[in-house]
Design a protein around this motif. Structure first.
Motif, mmCIF file in Angstrom:
data_model
loop_
_atom_site.group_PDB
_atom_site.id
_atom_site.type_symbol
_atom_site.label_atom_id
_atom_site.label_comp_id
_atom_site.label_asym_id
_atom_site.label_seq_id
_atom_site.Cartn_x
_atom_site.Cartn_y
_atom_site.Cartn_z
ATOM 1 N N GLU A 274 0.816 -1.215 0.000
ATOM 2 C CA GLU A 274 0.000 0.000 0.000
ATOM 3 C C GLU A 274 0.854 1.271 0.000
ATOM 4 O OE1 GLU A 274 -3.351 -0.255 -0.292
ATOM 5 O OE2 GLU A 274 -2.975 -2.423 -0.373
ATOM 6 N N THR A 275 2.174 1.136 -0.020
ATOM 7 C CA THR A 275 3.055 2.301 0.084
ATOM 8 C C THR A 275 3.333 2.933 -1.272
ATOM 9 O OG1 THR A 275 5.108 1.033 -0.150
ATOM 10 C CG2 THR A 275 4.208 1.296 2.100
ATOM 11 N N ASP A 276 3.710 4.198 -1.232
ATOM 12 C CA ASP A 276 4.117 4.896 -2.461
ATOM 13 C C ASP A 276 5.381 4.269 -3.036
ATOM 14 O OD1 ASP A 276 2.002 6.671 -2.268
ATOM 15 O OD2 ASP A 276 3.185 8.217 -1.253
ATOM 16 N N GLU A 277 6.297 3.868 -2.156
ATOM 17 C CA GLU A 277 7.542 3.240 -2.621
ATOM 18 C C GLU A 277 7.228 2.024 -3.469
ATOM 19 O OE1 GLU A 277 11.301 2.713 -0.106
ATOM 20 O OE2 GLU A 277 10.459 0.685 -0.127
ATOM 21 N N TYR A 278 6.337 1.185 -2.992
ATOM 22 C CA TYR A 278 5.961 -0.008 -3.745
ATOM 23 C C TYR A 278 5.243 0.379 -5.044
ATOM 24 C CZ TYR A 278 3.584 -4.222 -5.211
ATOM 25 O OH TYR A 278 3.116 -5.262 -5.967
ATOM 26 N N ALA A 279 4.312 1.315 -4.974
ATOM 27 C CA ALA A 279 3.550 1.717 -6.161
ATOM 28 C C ALA A 279 4.473 2.228 -7.265
ATOM 29 C CB ALA A 279 2.522 2.784 -5.788
ATOM 30 N N GLN A 280 5.529 2.937 -6.887
ATOM 31 C CA GLN A 280 6.449 3.491 -7.868
ATOM 32 C C GLN A 280 7.405 2.460 -8.453
ATOM 33 O OE1 GLN A 280 8.376 6.752 -5.874
ATOM 34 N NE2 GLN A 280 6.474 7.899 -5.666
ATOM 35 N N ARG A 281 7.576 1.328 -7.760
ATOM 36 C CA ARG A 281 8.594 0.366 -8.193
ATOM 37 C C ARG A 281 8.069 -1.041 -8.447
ATOM 38 N NH1 ARG A 281 10.275 4.128 -4.941
ATOM 39 N NH2 ARG A 281 12.129 5.286 -5.492
ATOM 40 N N LYS A 282 6.777 -1.246 -8.326
ATOM 41 C CA LYS A 282 6.235 -2.601 -8.447
ATOM 42 C C LYS A 282 6.437 -3.212 -9.825
ATOM 43 C CE LYS A 282 1.478 -1.139 -9.295
ATOM 44 N NZ LYS A 282 0.131 -1.153 -8.743
ATOM 45 N N THR B 293 13.096 7.387 -1.766
ATOM 46 C CA THR B 293 11.985 7.355 -0.814
ATOM 47 C C THR B 293 12.200 8.482 0.189
ATOM 48 O OG1 THR B 293 11.792 4.955 -1.056
ATOM 49 C CG2 THR B 293 10.735 5.950 0.873
ATOM 50 N N GLU C 154 8.582 8.903 4.892
ATOM 51 C CA GLU C 154 8.010 7.623 4.462
ATOM 52 C C GLU C 154 8.915 6.465 4.864
ATOM 53 O OE1 GLU C 154 6.783 7.558 0.333
ATOM 54 O OE2 GLU C 154 6.017 9.601 0.521
ATOM 55 N N TYR D 151 7.484 3.423 7.071
ATOM 56 C CA TYR D 151 7.518 2.034 6.605
ATOM 57 C C TYR D 151 8.267 1.159 7.603
ATOM 58 C CZ TYR D 151 6.409 4.306 2.119
ATOM 59 O OH TYR D 151 5.859 5.063 1.133
#
Length: 141
Positions: free
Chosen positions: A27-35, A81, A85, A89
């Motif tokens: 659910e994090t922005d970090e994941y959303a940007q790198r998934k 990141t 954040e 995290y």
């Protein structure tokens, strides 16, 4: 008494990390940007699992060095990141650990005394504070 909890957590590190990933990290922005990057989630899962294992072994030896979290802070800065954040995290890993443990207690898959649970929570809280400082130091390098 507390040792029983540490052993249970150590035996369930992979389950705790999976819980953290599915409940929080995805659910994090970090994941959303790198998934979309091949292997990103796998590498994050491996990193958290390895950190858990290292800290768990150190706790059993009555010695904990949180300087390894400086590397995590440096890595998060390198991938862009934001610091707030990164810290958020990081704390969610500790939250997920306690939530997982409480779920196991509620489902009667694990039991311990209230005293042991309180002692465990205090130890984890102290560890969290110490590790956070190293995480921030690493980020600030």
């Amino acid at each position: 008494m507390v040792q029983k909890i540490f052993q249970y957590v150590e035996q369930n590190i992979e389950n705790i990390v999976r819980y953290w990933v599915s409940t929080y990290y995805t659910e994090t922005d970090e994941y959303a940007q790198r998934k979309e990057y091949d292997g990103f989630l796998v590498s994050q899962t491996q990193e958290i699992t390895q950190l858990f294992q290292m800290v768990s072994k150190q706790i059993q030896q009555n010695y904990v060095s949180t300087s390894i979290f400086q590397n995590v802070g440096e890595d998060r800065k390198d991938i862009g990141t934001p610091l707030l954040e990164t810290v958020q995290y990081f704390h969610l890993v500790f939250t997920a650990t306690l939530e997982y443990l409480f779920q196991q207690l509620q489902q009667n898959k694990f039991s311990c005394s209230n005293t042991a649970l309180y002692q465990y929570m205090l130890i984890i809280r102290k560890l969290e504070i110490q590790a956070e400082q190293d995480l921030i130091l690493g980020y600030m390098k």
